[in-house]
Design a protein around this motif. Structure first.
Motif, PDB file in Angstrom:
ATOM      1  N   SER A 467      43.462  46.703  38.362  1.00 18.56           N
ATOM      2  CA  SER A 467      43.068  47.473  39.821  1.00 18.56           C
ATOM      3  C   SER A 467      41.585  47.610  39.882  1.00 18.56           C
ATOM      4  O   SER A 467      41.174  47.797  40.838  1.00 18.56           O
ATOM      5  N   ILE A 468      40.889  47.844  38.830  1.00 19.70           N
ATOM      6  CA  ILE A 468      39.637  48.002  38.592  1.00 19.70           C
ATOM      7  C   ILE A 468      38.666  46.938  39.559  1.00 19.70           C
ATOM      8  O   ILE A 468      37.565  47.077  40.153  1.00 19.70           O
ATOM      9  N   LEU A 469      39.266  45.699  39.563  1.00 20.20           N
ATOM     10  CA  LEU A 469      38.494  44.392  40.163  1.00 20.20           C
ATOM     11  C   LEU A 469      38.365  44.933  41.853  1.00 20.20           C
ATOM     12  O   LEU A 469      37.498  44.526  42.259  1.00 20.20           O
ATOM     13  N   GLU A 470      39.440  45.390  42.208  1.00 18.47           N
ATOM     14  CA  GLU A 470      39.174  46.072  43.979  1.00 18.47           C
ATOM     15  C   GLU A 470      37.896  46.797  43.967  1.00 18.47           C
ATOM     16  O   GLU A 470      37.082  46.483  44.932  1.00 18.47           O
ATOM     17  N   LEU A 471      37.550  47.654  43.081  1.00 22.88           N
ATOM     18  CA  LEU A 471      36.388  48.290  43.204  1.00 22.88           C
ATOM     19  C   LEU A 471      34.928  47.484  42.928  1.00 22.88           C
ATOM     20  O   LEU A 471      34.005  47.347  43.524  1.00 22.88           O
ATOM     21  N   PHE A 472      35.379  46.401  41.929  1.00 20.76           N
ATOM     22  CA  PHE A 472      34.255  45.538  41.625  1.00 20.76           C
ATOM     23  C   PHE A 472      33.978  44.750  42.941  1.00 20.76           C
ATOM     24  O   PHE A 472      32.664  44.337  43.260  1.00 20.76           O
ATOM     25  N   PHE A 473      34.737  44.181  43.481  1.00 18.19           N
ATOM     26  CA  PHE A 473      34.663  43.305  44.624  1.00 18.19           C
ATOM     27  C   PHE A 473      34.219  44.236  45.831  1.00 18.19           C
ATOM     28  O   PHE A 473      33.140  43.555  46.383  1.00 18.19           O
ATOM     29  N   GLU A 474      34.476  45.331  45.815  1.00 16.29           N
ATOM     30  CA  GLU A 474      33.902  45.994  47.060  1.00 16.29           C
ATOM     31  C   GLU A 474      32.339  46.599  46.798  1.00 16.29           C
ATOM     32  O   GLU A 474      31.877  46.430  47.743  1.00 16.29           O
ATOM     33  N   GLU A 475      32.176  46.655  45.495  1.00 16.73           N
ATOM     34  CA  GLU A 475      30.818  47.223  45.402  1.00 16.73           C
ATOM     35  C   GLU A 475      29.684  46.071  45.178  1.00 16.73           C
ATOM     36  O   GLU A 475      28.634  46.362  45.576  1.00 16.73           O
ATOM     37  N   HIS A 476      30.346  45.127  44.611  1.00 20.76           N
ATOM     38  CA  HIS A 476      29.577  43.933  44.190  1.00 20.76           C
ATOM     39  C   HIS A 476      29.472  42.489  44.937  1.00 20.76           C
ATOM     40  O   HIS A 476      28.471  41.836  45.072  1.00 20.76           O
ATOM     41  N   HIS A 477      30.512  42.710  45.681  1.00 19.16           N
ATOM     42  CA  HIS A 477      30.634  41.327  46.621  1.00 19.16           C
ATOM     43  C   HIS A 477      30.800  40.023  45.949  1.00 19.16           C
ATOM     44  O   HIS A 477      30.512  38.933  46.778  1.00 19.16           O
ATOM     45  N   HIS A 478      31.337  40.032  44.592  1.00 18.30           N
ATOM     46  CA  HIS A 478      31.388  38.713  44.050  1.00 18.30           C
ATOM     47  C   HIS A 478      32.662  38.286  43.918  1.00 18.30           C
ATOM     48  O   HIS A 478      33.436  39.336  43.880  1.00 18.30           O
ATOM     49  N   THR A 479      33.114  37.082  43.801  1.00 23.64           N
ATOM     50  CA  THR A 479      34.500  36.897  43.901  1.00 23.64           C
ATOM     51  C   THR A 479      35.081  36.490  42.314  1.00 23.64           C
ATOM     52  O   THR A 479      35.999  36.289  42.400  1.00 23.64           O
ATOM     53  N   GLY A 480      34.067  36.586  41.527  1.00 32.42           N
ATOM     54  CA  GLY A 480      34.521  36.264  40.211  1.00 32.42           C
ATOM     55  C   GLY A 480      33.509  36.966  39.074  1.00 32.42           C
ATOM     56  O   GLY A 480      32.492  37.282  39.454  1.00 32.42           O
ATOM     57  N   TYR A 481      34.147  37.170  37.996  1.00 27.98           N
ATOM     58  CA  TYR A 481      33.481  37.873  37.062  1.00 27.98           C
ATOM     59  C   TYR A 481      33.817  37.354  35.647  1.00 27.98           C
ATOM     60  O   TYR A 481      35.078  37.100  35.365  1.00 27.98           O
ATOM     61  N   PRO A 482      32.702  37.093  34.639  1.00 25.03           N
ATOM     62  CA  PRO A 482      33.188  36.879  33.403  1.00 25.03           C
ATOM     63  C   PRO A 482      33.678  37.968  32.487  1.00 25.03           C
ATOM     64  O   PRO A 482      33.353  39.253  32.848  1.00 25.03           O
ATOM     65  N   VAL A 483      34.751  37.615  31.790  1.00 26.38           N
ATOM     66  CA  VAL A 483      35.465  38.642  31.171  1.00 26.38           C
ATOM     67  C   VAL A 483      34.789  38.600  29.658  1.00 26.38           C
ATOM     68  O   VAL A 483      34.839  37.690  28.843  1.00 26.38           O
ATOM     69  N   VAL A 484      34.207  39.855  29.188  1.00 24.15           N
ATOM     70  CA  VAL A 484      33.341  39.953  27.933  1.00 24.15           C
ATOM     71  C   VAL A 484      33.922  40.939  26.867  1.00 24.15           C
ATOM     72  O   VAL A 484      34.001  42.007  27.441  1.00 24.15           O
ATOM     73  N   GLU A 485      34.070  40.457  25.538  1.00 25.77           N
ATOM     74  CA  GLU A 485      34.519  41.374  24.825  1.00 25.77           C
ATOM     75  C   GLU A 485      33.662  41.353  23.502  1.00 25.77           C
ATOM     76  O   GLU A 485      33.473  40.168  22.887  1.00 25.77           O
TER      77      GLU A 485
END
Length: 576
Positions: A467-485
């Motif tokens: 669900s955190i992706l909804e905030l990411f999309f709204e704030e940064h306006h990118h459609t994809g994000y690298p997953v880093v651990e």
């Protein structure tokens, strides 16, 4: 009546300076060709005239000790290449092409010195390779050094690199026009009239300097092979069709064997010795027919009619294997001379077959050896114009230009259907993501990913809820994000992945559960054109940029917005 003289153009001073520097590059490139030639002769004399008689072991008519000589050469050059200048391994011209296309013509100064040494040892100890790659890289390094000394603009530095290369080629093969065309067709893939002048000057001077020390004797003895009849042009066209396919097979086999050596879990320091072992075994079987070294003595035997049909075919195939093992294992040497050898053997074989089938039409079957040389290289290097001139120059026989034109152009077209503009020189770059093709380069071929990628990357943790992706999309306006651990790239997640989840479970599902693990990536030294092809093929809008040596280390990200910026950067660069 008053006579008015034309005004001296402002830019003419620049071209006069480039012509002068081209002449200097010609002198130094020609001297480089002389030094390489003499070093190869000296080292070959040591290995085969001094060392071999002292260690010879004859069993069943074979001198087993011959096998050890290319191995010893490989053991010497391996440490030199890996520790001092890795770019000197292989055939050299791909590295020069990369420097011209993407590095503003910048080549490290030490390359000029080291390339001569490692190539002379590789070839002189029996390795199957040519002189054109080494002297091309050496001449290019000389041109690049001159450009650095005089602080030339990148476009002028590239031109001086081509001058050095062309001078070296012209001097090595006593072919001034062929040397100039090699640089203009293979390296620059086309050139303007003003830019051609320094290259021509450098080539003529390079050939003149080399011939002063080495003489003007042609590379091949084609005496008596000047005759052909108009009906034979059909046979030369057939030869071109067949050789177009053979040139593709030659490229495929070369890189297949190179791939075998790359996958070996052995230090790169020792791989040239392993390649030398395979080459040495082949030399031991047929030591007097040009499998080792440049191979021109074998070509002249074929032109003199001293080799029978089956032996011609065998030698052509063995030269393919020997060259692939020598150069593909990390030894230093070119593929031009081996290509001529292979073409000569298989071309002479075809000429004999045509003569058997149509004795009343075929005038001189061994003439097909010269056509085979040109046809094989025209297809493999995608450079037909160069060989149409260079083979007659090297054989001092311009009467054969019409049949060579037919066979070369036909082979070029057939090979192009399979290679689509790639060549034996550019495929090595393709494997590194650098796309260069025949003809003028596509604008995005001139920009590397590292020049336009976004280095400050917004990443997401794998343990976060989807669900955190909804905030990411709204704030940064990118459609994809690298997953880093823990600093390591473990996946990539997009808005499409989120949309597949029902709203009711988005708080319960972790990012890592919906992220794509099979990641399509880009590399910083890759061209933007290559990245654009990946995006189009996979229908994706952004690629993570990773370290080529550590694909889990994230360096940045490149999107279609960055590609638009690459267009803008390329458009502002000076015309080549």
């Amino acid at each position: 009546m008053k006579i008015s003289f034309p005004r001296f153009p402002v830019h003419a001073k620049k071209w006069l300076i480039l012509d002068l520097l081209g002449g200097v590059a010609g002198v130094l490139g020609g001297l480089g060709a002389v030094v390489l030639h003499l070093m190869i002769e000296t080292i070959n004399h040591f290995f085969f005239e001094i060392l071999l008689p002292r260690i010879s072991v004859h069993i069943g008519g074979f001198n087993l000790s011959i096998i050890l000589l290319p191995v010893l050469g490989g053991l010497i050059v391996g440490p030199l290449i890996t520790r001092l200048a890795p770019e000197t391994k292989g055939h050299g011209i791909p590295e020069v092409m990369e420097a011209v296309a993407l590095k503003g013509g910048h080549i490290r100064k030490r390359v000029a010195f080291l390339k001569v040494i490692v190539s002379a040892i590789t070839i002189g100890s029996g390795g199957s390779a040519g002189r054109e790659g080494p002297i091309a890289q050496t001449g290019s390094a000389i041109g690049s050094t001159l450009a650095q000394i005089f602080k030339l603009e990148p476009s002028d530095a590239k031109l001086l690199v081509v001058c050095g290369l062309s001078a070296g080629i012209a001097g090595a093969f006593n072919a001034p026009l062929g040397g100039a065309l090699f640089g203009m067709e293979v390296l620059l893939r086309g050139i303007g009239l003003f830019n051609a002048m320094p290259v021509i000057i450098a080539s003529v001077i390079g050939a003149a300097v080399a011939s002063t020390f080495l003489g003007q004797k042609p590379a091949f003895n084609a005496e008596g092979l000047t005759s052909w009849s108009p009906p034979e042009l059909v046979f030369y066209a057939i030869l071109g069709l067949i050789f177009g396919i053979i040139s593709v097979l030659w490229i495929k086999s070369f890189y297949a064997i190179e791939g075998v050596f790359e996958r070996l879990k052995v230090s790169s320091t020792y791989k040239p010795a392993l390649g030398g072992l395979a080459t040495g075994f082949l030399i031991m079987l047929l030591p007097e027919h040009g499998i080792m070294g440049v191979g021109y003595e074998g070509v002249n035997k074929a032109l003199a009619g001293e080799l029978f049909l089956a032996l011609l075919l065998i030698l052509g195939i063995l030269k393919m294997i020997a060259t692939s093992c020598t150069v593909g294992s990390g030894g230093s040497g070119g593929v031009f001379a081996p290509s001529l050898y292979i073409g000569a053997m298989l071309g002479a074989a075809m000429g004999l077959l045509f003569d058997m089938a149509f004795p009343s039409i075929v005038d001189q079957p061994l003439t097909y050896a010269l056509a085979g040389m040109a046809a094989l290289f025209a297809g493999a290097a995608q450079a037909p114009i160069n060989v149409i001139i260079m083979i007659p120059e090297m054989s001092n026989d311009f009467a054969l230009i019409p049949p060579i034109m037919i066979s070369s152009s036909t082979s070029f077209f057939v090979a192009w259907l399979f290679l689509r503009g790639s060549s034996i020189y550019t495929i090595k770059l393709h494997k590194r993501g650098i796309i260069l093709r025949m003809g003028r380069p596509f604008i995005l071929d001139l920009i590397k990913v590292e020049e336009v990628m976004t280095k400050k990357v917004i990443t997401i943790s794998p343990d976060m809820p989807a669900s955190i992706l909804e905030l990411f999309f709204e704030e940064h306006h990118h459609t994809g994000y690298p997953v880093v651990e823990k600093g390591q790239l473990v996946g990539i997640v997009t808005i499409r992945d989120l949309q597949k989840l029902p709203h009711s479970i988005r708080n319960k599902v972790k990012i890592i559960e919906i992220a794509s693990k099979d990641i399509i990536v880009a590399y910083p030294d890759e061209t933007v054109h290559s990245v654009l092809d990946k995006m189009h093929e996979k229908n994706i809008g952004r690629l993570p940029v990773v370290d080529r040596n550590n694909p889990r280390r994230l360096l940045g990200i490149i999107s279609k917005r960055d590609i638009i910026r690459a267009h803008e950067i390329a458009a502002k660069r000076p015309a080549e």
